[in-house]
Design an enzyme around this catalytic site. Structure first.
Site, PDB file in Angstrom:
ATOM      1  N   CYS A 231      71.374  35.457  29.093  1.00 39.33           N
ATOM      2  CA  CYS A 231      70.772  36.254  30.173  1.00 39.33           C
ATOM      3  C   CYS A 231      71.837  36.721  31.174  1.00 39.33           C
ATOM      4  CB  CYS A 231      69.694  35.403  30.844  1.00 39.33           C
ATOM      5  SG  CYS A 231      69.102  36.020  32.413  1.00 39.33           S
TER       6      CYS A 231
ATOM      7  N   CYS B 231      71.106  35.898  34.822  1.00 41.43           N
ATOM      8  CA  CYS B 231      71.248  34.447  35.009  1.00 41.43           C
ATOM      9  C   CYS B 231      72.714  34.095  35.270  1.00 41.43           C
ATOM     10  CB  CYS B 231      70.770  33.686  33.778  1.00 41.43           C
ATOM     11  SG  CYS B 231      69.023  33.914  33.392  1.00 41.43           S
TER      12      CYS B 231
END
Length: 106
Positions: free
Chosen positions: A31, A34
């Protein structure tokens, strides 16, 4: 120096049941957002050491807790106090947003 704790399905309930606020970053290795917010989470772990607990949960390695809270988008950051969900942020947000939310519960 404070560091974010790795939390998993089996120790999650115990971690969030304390009286200190617990910020949990639900994330995954693949991600991009993230990875952007990861260093901010680590900074918060250091800055709030003794006042709050900062933890990270890899959603690819742990399915039970993310499913329980209906997490569909990551990063999702949740704040728990006394075992109860008290606040939530979805997406990569500025550090100040997370600080404001944590400060409301410290």
């Amino acid at each position: 120096m404070g560091k974010a704790i790795e939390v998993n399905d089996s120790n999650f309930s115990e971690l969030v049941s304390g009286d200190k606020p617990v910020l949990v970053d639900f994330w995954a290795e693949w991600c991009g957002p993230c990875k952007m917010i990861g260093p901010v989470v680590e900074q918060l772990a250091h800055e709030y050491e003794g006042k709050a607990v900062v933890a990270k949960m890899d959603v690819d390695m742990n399915a039970q807790i993310p499913a329980q809270f209906g997490i569909r988008s990551i990063p999702t950051l949740m704040i728990f106090k006394n075992g109860e969900l008290v606040d939530k942020v979805v997406g990569a947000v500025p550090k100040a947003v997370l600080e404001d939310k944590l400060n409301a519960h410290v």
